[in-house]
Design a protein around this motif. Structure first.
Motif, PDB file in Angstrom:
ATOM      1  N   GLY A   1      67.536 -52.865  21.791  1.00 32.03           N
ATOM      2  CA  GLY A   1      67.832 -53.258  23.173  1.00 32.03           C
ATOM      3  C   GLY A   1      69.251 -53.777  23.281  1.00 32.03           C
ATOM      4  N   ILE A   2      69.718 -53.923  24.521  1.00 33.30           N
ATOM      5  CA  ILE A   2      71.062 -54.427  24.789  1.00 33.30           C
ATOM      6  C   ILE A   2      70.957 -55.590  25.758  1.00 33.30           C
ATOM      7  CG2 ILE A   2      73.355 -53.878  25.696  1.00 33.30           C
ATOM      8  CD1 ILE A   2      72.886 -50.983  24.936  1.00 33.30           C
ATOM      9  N   ALA A   3      71.679 -56.660  25.453  1.00 33.43           N
ATOM     10  CA  ALA A   3      71.683 -57.847  26.321  1.00 33.43           C
ATOM     11  C   ALA A   3      73.117 -58.163  26.723  1.00 33.43           C
ATOM     12  CB  ALA A   3      71.057 -59.039  25.596  1.00 33.43           C
ATOM     13  N   TYR A   4      73.385 -58.071  28.032  1.00 35.80           N
ATOM     14  CA  TYR A   4      74.698 -58.413  28.573  1.00 35.80           C
ATOM     15  C   TYR A   4      74.642 -59.807  29.187  1.00 35.80           C
ATOM     16  CZ  TYR A   4      76.402 -53.544  28.378  1.00 35.80           C
ATOM     17  OH  TYR A   4      76.829 -52.318  27.972  1.00 35.80           O
ATOM     18  N   THR A   5      75.704 -60.581  29.024  1.00 39.64           N
ATOM     19  CA  THR A   5      75.833 -61.880  29.679  1.00 39.64           C
ATOM     20  C   THR A   5      77.161 -61.922  30.419  1.00 39.64           C
ATOM     21  OG1 THR A   5      74.532 -62.963  27.950  1.00 39.64           O
ATOM     22  CG2 THR A   5      75.878 -64.382  29.362  1.00 39.64           C
ATOM     23  N   LEU A   6      77.111 -62.142  31.742  1.00 40.27           N
ATOM     24  CA  LEU A   6      78.328 -62.267  32.532  1.00 40.27           C
ATOM     25  C   LEU A   6      78.848 -63.702  32.380  1.00 40.27           C
ATOM     26  CD1 LEU A   6      77.361 -60.346  35.811  1.00 40.27           C
ATOM     27  CD2 LEU A   6      78.216 -59.457  33.645  1.00 40.27           C
ATOM     28  N   VAL A   7      80.076 -63.824  31.906  1.00 33.87           N
ATOM     29  CA  VAL A   7      80.611 -65.140  31.536  1.00 33.87           C
ATOM     30  C   VAL A   7      81.813 -65.477  32.406  1.00 33.87           C
ATOM     31  CG1 VAL A   7      81.538 -66.546  29.667  1.00 33.87           C
ATOM     32  CG2 VAL A   7      79.851 -64.757  29.163  1.00 33.87           C
ATOM     33  N   THR A   8      81.669 -66.511  33.242  1.00 33.06           N
ATOM     34  CA  THR A   8      82.791 -67.018  34.032  1.00 33.06           C
ATOM     35  C   THR A   8      83.521 -68.088  33.212  1.00 33.06           C
ATOM     36  OG1 THR A   8      81.523 -68.801  35.056  1.00 33.06           O
ATOM     37  CG2 THR A   8      81.436 -66.646  36.138  1.00 33.06           C
ATOM     38  N   PRO A   9      84.745 -68.458  33.614  1.00 35.72           N
ATOM     39  CA  PRO A   9      85.451 -69.511  32.871  1.00 35.72           C
ATOM     40  C   PRO A   9      84.654 -70.816  32.773  1.00 35.72           C
ATOM     41  CG  PRO A   9      86.969 -68.370  34.339  1.00 35.72           C
ATOM     42  CD  PRO A   9      85.599 -67.842  34.657  1.00 35.72           C
ATOM     43  N   GLU A  10      83.812 -71.094  33.783  1.00 36.72           N
ATOM     44  CA  GLU A  10      83.022 -72.332  33.774  1.00 36.72           C
ATOM     45  C   GLU A  10      81.893 -72.298  32.737  1.00 36.72           C
ATOM     46  OE1 GLU A  10      83.624 -70.527  36.531  1.00 36.72           O
ATOM     47  OE2 GLU A  10      85.196 -71.784  37.417  1.00 36.72           O
ATOM     48  N   ASP A  11      81.587 -71.110  32.206  1.00 37.66           N
ATOM     49  CA  ASP A  11      80.465 -70.965  31.275  1.00 37.66           C
ATOM     50  C   ASP A  11      80.861 -71.161  29.816  1.00 37.66           C
ATOM     51  OD1 ASP A  11      78.660 -70.304  33.353  1.00 37.66           O
ATOM     52  OD2 ASP A  11      79.317 -68.213  33.308  1.00 37.66           O
ATOM     53  N   ALA A  12      82.115 -71.494  29.549  1.00 38.86           N
ATOM     54  CA  ALA A  12      82.611 -71.540  28.165  1.00 38.86           C
ATOM     55  C   ALA A  12      81.774 -72.476  27.287  1.00 38.86           C
ATOM     56  CB  ALA A  12      84.079 -71.960  28.150  1.00 38.86           C
ATOM     57  N   GLU A  13      81.464 -73.665  27.803  1.00 37.12           N
ATOM     58  CA  GLU A  13      80.695 -74.624  26.999  1.00 37.12           C
ATOM     59  C   GLU A  13      79.287 -74.118  26.733  1.00 37.12           C
ATOM     60  OE1 GLU A  13      79.111 -79.272  27.104  1.00 37.12           O
ATOM     61  OE2 GLU A  13      80.472 -78.554  28.670  1.00 37.12           O
TER      62      GLU A  13
ATOM     63  N   ALA B   1      74.946 -67.176  33.085  1.00 37.74           N
ATOM     64  CA  ALA B   1      74.794 -67.682  31.723  1.00 37.74           C
ATOM     65  C   ALA B   1      73.822 -68.854  31.764  1.00 37.74           C
ATOM     66  CB  ALA B   1      76.147 -68.128  31.168  1.00 37.74           C
ATOM     67  N   PRO B   2      72.802 -68.859  30.926  1.00 38.76           N
ATOM     68  CA  PRO B   2      71.792 -69.932  31.012  1.00 38.76           C
ATOM     69  C   PRO B   2      72.384 -71.294  30.728  1.00 38.76           C
ATOM     70  CG  PRO B   2      71.471 -68.600  29.041  1.00 38.76           C
ATOM     71  CD  PRO B   2      72.504 -67.902  29.851  1.00 38.76           C
ATOM     72  N   TRP B   3      71.857 -72.310  31.426  1.00 35.58           N
ATOM     73  CA  TRP B   3      72.328 -73.672  31.232  1.00 35.58           C
ATOM     74  C   TRP B   3      71.954 -74.201  29.859  1.00 35.58           C
ATOM     75  CZ3 TRP B   3      69.959 -74.662  36.608  1.00 35.58           C
ATOM     76  CH2 TRP B   3      70.902 -74.381  37.607  1.00 35.58           C
ATOM     77  N   HIS B   4      70.800 -73.764  29.370  1.00 38.60           N
ATOM     78  CA  HIS B   4      70.307 -74.293  28.109  1.00 38.60           C
ATOM     79  C   HIS B   4      70.217 -73.171  27.088  1.00 38.60           C
ATOM     80  CE1 HIS B   4      68.157 -77.594  25.978  1.00 38.60           C
ATOM     81  NE2 HIS B   4      68.839 -78.305  26.847  1.00 38.60           N
ATOM     82  N   PRO B   5      70.697 -73.387  25.855  1.00 37.31           N
ATOM     83  CA  PRO B   5      70.737 -72.303  24.877  1.00 37.31           C
ATOM     84  C   PRO B   5      69.391 -71.665  24.564  1.00 37.31           C
ATOM     85  CG  PRO B   5      72.105 -74.133  24.154  1.00 37.31           C
ATOM     86  CD  PRO B   5      71.347 -74.604  25.361  1.00 37.31           C
ATOM     87  N   ASP B   6      68.309 -72.476  24.546  1.00 33.92           N
ATOM     88  CA  ASP B   6      67.020 -71.877  24.204  1.00 33.92           C
ATOM     89  C   ASP B   6      66.564 -70.873  25.253  1.00 33.92           C
ATOM     90  OD1 ASP B   6      66.681 -74.026  25.963  1.00 33.92           O
ATOM     91  OD2 ASP B   6      64.576 -74.270  25.432  1.00 33.92           O
TER      92      ASP B   6
END
Length: 488
Positions: free
Chosen positions: A342-354, A321-326
């Protein structure tokens, strides 16, 4: 008429680096801020994340710092960031755009050893990128002097306010020379930030830009919850499960790009890589392999997120998950181009919530969540097992049946022994007069000796009381032919 970077007054060396990074036209805040910074004016930039504000101060700073020399423990410029991740991102920008300049940079953040940071400061740095806590720590230890700092950048000021850093920033500002250039960037201007700007900026130029465009409606965005140690396995499952013609997979670090590409190749995928440590010819060669479909997966760092235009990319995967939203907006924009979907998947760990919360605030929508596909789709090893030939499956099933039968036999024998013991115990007379005999005490000398187990009597050897000729107790009514009182 569209403005070009060449129109902003930047040096030829810097323009070359910008062009190498794939940029040609500045964003609105870059077009407004860069000339003012080059003219040594104080600037207030009010801009949301995703508007390109980092480059709006990094680019002119590189050209300003190109004239002059650094001195030990006295950085020439200071950039304050609220988090380590943002500090890392700014450092990467300096590396990317300053590659044709001989500038020294140091990153002062928590969570890493102070030793290397102190060594860098002792040599002298042109730009210091720091979080307030670590900077104050080193300052109080006497490892750094700020009297030679002529340019200060306070980035993400409203976030600094939220994190309680404003008192530290005010303290830091008092350590710097009064005659300096100060740039302050913030997404919003609450009263405490306005007060900070009035106190430490002199006749600033205020630049305010609109919110960036939201993500392409042709891109289906999906978030997949995942444990950190299951990210690669989840990615492989998604690559096999979905109809992936070609895909770009984004990672936050260059080392992750290299390791993930090797892992995918070992798993049989046709993949390549592109990141900042590769020179321009090598990156172009990898990109050409991807464009010509000689490889259908490209693992990339954010250096490829901008300026990369490949037609027909069906999927984008955010392995990190990118550190910066842009960065999220730029990454997923590599698919769904030219009216295609198109399809965009993002793998989200618990640490990526913010990070995900910040992304959703930026794009103005919630990202769809789906269940992790690992529960429904096995990985390659399990797939190989499932695809085994019917003969191998039957042989395996036969072996399992025989093993179960063999293990069941001793269990049945033990069950019969337990049943026999229970029957024998039930047949023994039990009454109030019967007392359990006390267990004989073991002699100390024989305490450690193993007692021989009592032999178990087979079920066939147990006889009923009638067969043993034992007397039978009868508690029911006396039959008439036995009742002597009837004179029978």
């Amino acid at each position: 008429m569209l403005m070009k970077f060449a129109d902003l007054g930047l040096s030829d060396e810097l323009l070359r680096a910008v062009n190498d990074a794939g940029y040609d036209e500045p964003t609105p805040i870059q077009a407004s801020a860069i000339p003012s910074v080059l003219m040594m004016r104080d600037v207030i930039g009010v801009a949301q994340t995703g508007t390109g504000k980092t480059a709006s101060f990094v680019l002119p700073m590189i050209d300003i710092l190109a004239h002059g020399r650094s001195r030990a423990r006295m950085p020439r410029s200071l950039i304050l960031e609220p988090t380590r991740e943002l500090a890392h991102q700014v450092a990467e920008n300096f590396e990317k755009y300053g590659k044709h300049h001989k500038l020294e940079m140091a990153l002062l953040i928590g969570g890493v050893s102070m030793g290397d940071q102190i060594k860098a400061l002792e040599k002298g740095v042109d730009v210091l990128i720091a979080t307030p806590g670590r900077l104050m720590d080193l300052f109080e230890r006497g490892n750094i002097l700020l009297t030679g700092c002529s340019l200060l950048v306070i980035d993400e000021a409203d976030r600094m306010l939220d994190m309680g850093f404003i008192p530290d920033i005010e303290n830091i500002c008092t350590k710097l020379p009064k005659q300096r250039q100060t740039l302050l960037f913030s997404a919003t201007m609450p009263p405490p930030i306005k007060k900070l700007a009035d106190k430490f900026l002199e006749n600033p130029k205020t630049i305010e830009v609109a919110r960036p465009a939201t993500t392409n409606i042709n891109i289906k965005q999906i978030a997949v919850p995942v444990r950190q140690d299951k990210k690669r396995e989840t990615l492989r499952t998604l690559l096999r499960q979905d109809e992936v013609r070609n895909a770009i997979i984004f990672c936050n670090r260059k080392t992750t790009v290299r390791e993930l590409n090797k892992s995918l190749k070992r798993s049989g995928f046709s993949s390549g890589e592109i990141h900042g440590d590769m020179d321009q010819p090598a990156r172009l060669a990898e990109l050409e392999l991807f464009k010509s479909n000689k490889v259908n997966i490209l693992v990339a760092s954010d250096v490829a997120a901008r300026g990369l235009d490949v037609k027909g990319v069906s999927h984008v995967f955010n392995f990190d998950a990118p550190w910066h939203p842009d960065d999220y907006v730029h990454r997923i924009g590599r698919t769904g181009r030219g009216g295609a979907t198109g399809i965009a998947y993002t793998l989200v760990t618990p640490e990526d919530a913010e990070n995900i919360d910040n992304i959703e605030k930026l794009i103005g929508q919630k990202i769809e969540r789906i269940a992790n596909p690992l529960a429904a789709a096995p990985d390659s090893e399990a797939q190989e097992s499932e695809s085994a030939s019917p003969r191998r499956k039957r042989a395996s099933a036969k072996r399992e049946t025989e093993a179960e039968a063999a293990s069941a036999a001793p269990k049945k024998s033990a069950s019969r022994r337990r049943s026999a013991s229970a029957d024998k115990a039930d047949a023994a007379p039990i009454g109030p007069s019967r007392k359990a005999a006390p267990a004989p005490a073991k002699s100390p000398r024989k305490a450690d000796a193993a007692e021989p187990a009592a032999p178990s009597e087979p079920a066939s050897a147990i006889r009923s009381p009638r067969e043993e000729g034992a007397a039978i107790d009868w508690n029911g009514p006396i039959p008439a032919f036995l009742d002597v009182r009837l004179g029978v």
